[in-house]
Scaffold this motif. Structure first.
Motif, short mmCIF file in Angstrom:
data_model
loop_
_atom_site.label_atom_id
_atom_site.label_comp_id
_atom_site.label_asym_id
_atom_site.label_seq_id
_atom_site.Cartn_x
_atom_site.Cartn_y
_atom_site.Cartn_z
N VAL A 43 -0.40 8.94 -32.47
CA VAL A 43 0.86 9.69 -32.54
C VAL A 43 0.85 10.63 -33.74
N ASN A 44 0.38 10.14 -34.88
CA ASN A 44 0.31 10.98 -36.08
C ASN A 44 -0.65 12.15 -35.88
N ARG A 45 -1.74 11.91 -35.18
CA ARG A 45 -2.70 12.99 -34.92
C ARG A 45 -2.07 14.07 -34.04
N GLU A 46 -1.27 13.66 -33.05
CA GLU A 46 -0.58 14.64 -32.20
C GLU A 46 0.44 15.43 -33.02
N ARG A 47 1.16 14.74 -33.87
CA ARG A 47 2.16 15.41 -34.71
C ARG A 47 1.49 16.40 -35.66
N LEU A 48 0.37 16.01 -36.23
CA LEU A 48 -0.38 16.91 -37.10
C LEU A 48 -0.89 18.12 -36.31
N ASP A 49 -1.36 17.88 -35.10
CA ASP A 49 -1.81 18.98 -34.25
C ASP A 49 -0.66 19.96 -33.98
N SER A 50 0.51 19.41 -33.68
CA SER A 50 1.69 20.26 -33.46
C SER A 50 2.01 21.09 -34.71
N LEU A 51 1.98 20.43 -35.85
CA LEU A 51 2.27 21.11 -37.11
C LEU A 51 1.28 22.24 -37.36
N GLU A 52 -0.01 21.96 -37.16
CA GLU A 52 -1.03 22.99 -37.37
C GLU A 52 -0.85 24.16 -36.41
N THR A 60 5.34 29.26 -40.89
CA THR A 60 6.29 28.34 -41.50
C THR A 60 6.84 27.44 -40.41
N VAL A 61 7.29 26.25 -40.79
CA VAL A 61 7.75 25.29 -39.78
C VAL A 61 8.98 24.56 -40.30
N SER A 62 9.95 24.42 -39.44
CA SER A 62 11.10 23.57 -39.76
C SER A 62 10.95 22.25 -39.00
N ARG A 63 11.71 21.27 -39.42
CA ARG A 63 11.67 19.98 -38.72
C ARG A 63 12.08 20.17 -37.26
N ALA A 64 13.06 21.03 -37.02
CA ALA A 64 13.50 21.29 -35.65
C ALA A 64 12.37 21.90 -34.82
N ASP A 65 11.59 22.82 -35.43
CA ASP A 65 10.44 23.39 -34.72
C ASP A 65 9.46 22.30 -34.31
N LEU A 66 9.18 21.42 -35.25
CA LEU A 66 8.21 20.36 -35.00
C LEU A 66 8.73 19.39 -33.94
N GLU A 67 9.98 19.00 -34.04
CA GLU A 67 10.56 18.07 -33.07
C GLU A 67 10.64 18.68 -31.67
N GLY A 68 10.86 19.97 -31.61
CA GLY A 68 11.02 20.64 -30.32
C GLY A 68 9.74 21.20 -29.72
N ALA A 73 -0.63 24.20 -21.70
CA ALA A 73 -1.70 23.54 -20.95
C ALA A 73 -2.99 23.43 -21.76
N ASP A 74 -3.34 24.49 -22.49
CA ASP A 74 -4.56 24.45 -23.30
C ASP A 74 -4.47 23.39 -24.40
N ALA A 75 -3.34 23.34 -25.08
CA ALA A 75 -3.15 22.34 -26.13
C ALA A 75 -3.17 20.94 -25.54
N GLY A 76 -2.57 20.78 -24.37
CA GLY A 76 -2.58 19.48 -23.71
C GLY A 76 -3.99 19.04 -23.35
N TYR A 77 -4.79 19.98 -22.87
CA TYR A 77 -6.18 19.68 -22.54
C TYR A 77 -6.96 19.28 -23.79
N GLU A 78 -6.78 20.04 -24.87
CA GLU A 78 -7.47 19.73 -26.13
C GLU A 78 -7.04 18.37 -26.67
N ARG A 79 -5.77 18.06 -26.54
CA ARG A 79 -5.28 16.76 -27.00
C ARG A 79 -5.86 15.64 -26.15
N GLY A 80 -5.97 15.87 -24.85
CA GLY A 80 -6.58 14.86 -23.98
C GLY A 80 -8.00 14.56 -24.41
N LEU A 81 -8.77 15.60 -24.72
CA LEU A 81 -10.13 15.40 -25.21
C LEU A 81 -10.12 14.66 -26.54
N MET A 82 -9.21 15.05 -27.41
CA MET A 82 -9.10 14.42 -28.72
C MET A 82 -8.82 12.92 -28.57
N HIS A 83 -7.93 12.56 -27.66
CA HIS A 83 -7.59 11.15 -27.45
C HIS A 83 -8.78 10.38 -26.86
#
Length: 118
Positions: A43-52, A60-68, A73-83
């Motif tokens: 979960v932390n790795r996904e959150r870090l990926d979102s932040l990056e 720049t990023v706000s908490r609302a940006d990160l939460e929302g 599809a490309d990011a989802g695919y990359e995350r699937g590989l990462m997992h």
């Protein structure tokens, strides 16, 4: 509406009997703890990926940006590989043990032929 008690929810007992994989229940408890920690790290790795990704896109990023944030599809695919890579690294020892068992035991066809011929 009041906030749920996350600590109480996390400690809630599951229905049914706890699965037993090893003879020693302490080893099963340790496995449960390790897998829970692995889930938290994922979960932390996904959150870090979102932040990056948000920082790359906006600078720049706000908490609302990160939460929302919703990955495309490309990011989802990359995350699937990462997992998959992450899980493979965590369970590498188990996989190696299973592969070693396959090398020791004869193939089912050999056992079947021996039983048929005896």
């Amino acid at each position: 509406m009041s906030e749920p008690d996350h600590i109480a929810l996390a400690g809630k007992k599951a229905k049914g009997k706890r699965p037993a994989y090893f003879e020693d229940p302490a080893v099963d408890r340790l496995l449960s703890i390790v897998m829970a920690l692995a889930g938290e790290v994922a979960v932390n790795r996904e959150r870090l990926d979102s932040l990056e990704r948000l920082l790359d896109a906006k600078g720049t990023v706000s908490r609302a940006d990160l939460e929302g944030y919703k990955p495309d599809a490309d990011a989802g695919y990359e995350r699937g590989l990462m997992h998959r890579e992450y899980i493979a690294r965590i369970l590498r020892g188990v996989q190696q043990d299973m592969e070693a068992l396959d090398e020791i035991e004869p193939p089912i066809e050999t056992v079947s032929a021996e039983l048929r011929d005896s």
